[in-house]
Design a protein around this motif. Structure first.
Motif, PDB file in Angstrom:
ATOM      1  N   THR A  99      66.400  52.011  76.700  1.00 44.00           N
ATOM      2  CA  THR A  99      65.567  52.219  75.195  1.00 44.00           C
ATOM      3  C   THR A  99      66.014  50.983  74.374  1.00 44.00           C
ATOM      4  O   THR A  99      65.016  50.468  73.503  1.00 44.00           O
ATOM      5  CB  THR A  99      65.930  53.522  74.645  1.00 44.00           C
ATOM      6  OG1 THR A  99      65.604  54.603  75.352  1.00 44.00           O
ATOM      7  CG2 THR A  99      65.378  53.674  73.211  1.00 44.00           C
TER       8      THR A  99
ATOM      9  N   ARG B 173      63.831  47.899  75.738  1.00 44.38           N
ATOM     10  CA  ARG B 173      62.218  47.917  75.336  1.00 44.38           C
ATOM     11  C   ARG B 173      62.093  47.621  73.832  1.00 44.38           C
ATOM     12  O   ARG B 173      61.311  47.152  73.629  1.00 44.38           O
ATOM     13  CB  ARG B 173      61.839  49.260  75.570  1.00 44.38           C
ATOM     14  CG  ARG B 173      61.883  49.719  77.242  1.00 44.38           C
ATOM     15  CD  ARG B 173      61.188  51.034  77.427  1.00 44.38           C
ATOM     16  NE  ARG B 173      61.731  51.495  78.662  1.00 44.38           N
ATOM     17  CZ  ARG B 173      62.517  52.673  78.921  1.00 44.38           C
ATOM     18  NH1 ARG B 173      63.102  53.269  77.984  1.00 44.38           N
ATOM     19  NH2 ARG B 173      62.664  53.031  80.073  1.00 44.38           N
TER      20      ARG B 173
ATOM     21  N   ASP C 245      58.517  44.442  78.404  1.00 45.88           N
ATOM     22  CA  ASP C 245      57.333  45.240  78.690  1.00 45.88           C
ATOM     23  C   ASP C 245      58.107  46.362  79.673  1.00 45.88           C
ATOM     24  O   ASP C 245      58.965  46.087  80.612  1.00 45.88           O
ATOM     25  CB  ASP C 245      56.596  44.484  79.792  1.00 45.88           C
ATOM     26  CG  ASP C 245      55.463  45.201  80.437  1.00 45.88           C
ATOM     27  OD1 ASP C 245      55.426  46.499  80.268  1.00 45.88           O
ATOM     28  OD2 ASP C 245      54.496  44.453  81.191  1.00 45.88           O
ATOM     29  N   PRO C 246      57.976  47.587  79.236  1.00 50.44           N
ATOM     30  CA  PRO C 246      58.519  48.859  79.917  1.00 50.44           C
ATOM     31  C   PRO C 246      58.376  48.775  81.482  1.00 50.44           C
ATOM     32  O   PRO C 246      59.096  49.505  82.332  1.00 50.44           O
ATOM     33  CB  PRO C 246      57.893  49.873  79.259  1.00 50.44           C
ATOM     34  CG  PRO C 246      57.310  49.322  78.077  1.00 50.44           C
ATOM     35  CD  PRO C 246      57.096  47.935  78.115  1.00 50.44           C
TER      36      PRO C 246
END
Length: 409
Positions: free
Chosen positions: A182, A185, A190-191
């Motif tokens: 988390t 990000r 970019d997730p």
């Protein structure tokens, strides 16, 4: 790219036999990549004298075959602080500066890099020059931690920008927990380029003691970094409260950190002669001491920027068949409670003292030790973590659509 010809370089300050979660996981990653036929070269440091053994030279020499599946370790002398740690701007520079030249002179198809972000800067620069991808193994987020411990906001802003630049440039980021992912990000990564691989312990090294004569002694063991983030002070203060009631008990502190000197002075004032500091020791010694203890100790001090972290030391304890006293916040507390791994309490000396009293009340039954070790092997083994990390690293090379080189702005 032909199978068996893949060359992967791991750049990290820490690598076995130096103890620590980063060293353990990178050792397993190197072994896992080699099992898949990669030629792995590790660019790391000469370990502190306290853990330097013949095994270091033997391991490094014996693995220099250059054939597919080989692991080659190249060590570099670095500056360490008074506690033996590579921590601080000067210490980081003594590794990161030479690393630039070492990487430029190393043939690689991909580089894996560990924190701190300064090492990531060296890797990203070389990656751009040589047009090769790199994977960032995020065990933490340094800018979040810096903000949590009260570092000057201007410095935190610079660190945040640097860390974001490093992570956004990575072909992929491996996160040790969802909490870390988390934070990664939030830095603009970019997730799709973030994989949660989890955290675990080397259950080949950390396991119940074999000798029945050394199965249980009245000790409480803290094994790991002693810093403001972890807050090991709570264990020294708690032990000071109960030491007189348990004259045969001892608190053992293994490891180093910025707070060690303060903790030694605190121990001398609260429980003189009852707290033993052994410094940095080999993983085998950690396993031996944990395996005969009444409880292992792990903590995350609240409000220091690491509330999301998952201290691996708790799994080192349970892997050795020893219940853990977990003090503080984070997902570790939930895991301890939900799986009956010991005691999860607030970061509070009275609460910790009560848990210590319960731990010291009686020896740990052999069946309890066996259950804890089995649970850890099944749920928190480094084997499963390294499998996910290996798959993600190799996936960067195997994905045809993955552009090599620079991935961020």
């Amino acid at each position: 790219m032909e199978d068996g010809a893949t060359r992967i370089t791991i750049a990290s300050r820490l690598f076995p036999p130096e103890p620590g979660a980063a060293a353990y996981r990178l050792g397993r990653l190197a072994a896992g990549l080699s099992r898949h036929g990669a030629r792995v070269r590790v660019l790391t440091t000469l370990p502190p004298r306290s853990v330097r053994t013949r095994a270091v030279a033997g391991l490094d020499r014996d693995t220099r075959s250059g054939t597919p599946g080989a692991v080659t370790v190249r060590r570099w002398p670095v500056l360490r602080d008074s506690g033996g740690n590579v921590r601080g701007y000067i210490q980081f520079a003594s590794f990161d500066g030479p690393l630039l030249a070492r990487l430029l002179g190393t043939r690689s198809d991909l580089v894996v890099v560990e924190p701190p972000p300064t090492t990531g800067v060296a890797v990203r620069l070389v990656s751009r020059v040589k047009r090769i991808p790199y994977v960032y193994y995020a065990a933490d987020v340094s800018s979040t931690a810096a903000a949590g411990i009260g570092i000057n906001p201007a410095i935190v802003r610079v660190l945040t920008r640097v860390e974001s630049w490093v992570m956004r440039g990575a072909a992929h980021v491996l996160a040790v927990s969802e909490g870390v992912a988390t934070e990664v990000r939030a830095l603009g990564v970019d997730p799709a380029r973030v994989t949660v691989v989890g955290t675990g312990v080397d259950t080949d090294t950390f396991q119940p003691q074999a000798s029945p004569d050394d199965q249980d002694v009245a000790t409480l063991v803290y094994a790991g970094t002693m810093s403001e983030i972890h807050g090991a002070e709570v264990f020294v203060r708690a032990f000071g409260r109960i030491a007189a009631e348990h004259p045969g008990a001892e608190l053992v502190m293994l490891g180093q950190g910025t707070e060690r000197a303060d903790l030694e002075r605190l121990a001398d004032s609260l429980a003189p002669g009852r707290v033993r500091f052994e410094g940095l020791v080999a993983a085998e010694r950690v396993a031996q001491v944990l395996g005969s203890a009444r409880a292992g100790l792990a903590s995350v001090r609240p409000g220091k920027g690491y509330d999301f972290s998952f201290p691996t030391k708790m799994f080192a304890s349970t892997a050795c068949g020893t219940p853990v006293i977990y003090a503080g916040v984070g997902p570790g507390a939930t895991v301890v409670r939900e799986n009956d791994l010991g005691w999860a309490v607030d970061w509070d000396e009275a609460a910790v003292a009560e848990a210590m009293t319960m731990a010291l009340a009686r020896p740990v039954p052999a069946a309890r030790r066996a259950d804890l070790a089995r649970w850890t092997t099944a749920n928190a083994s480094q084997d499963s973590v390294s499998e996910r990390a290996v798959a993600a690293v190799l996936g960067v090379l195997h994905r045809a659509e993955e552009p090599f080189g620079d991935h961020g702005r």
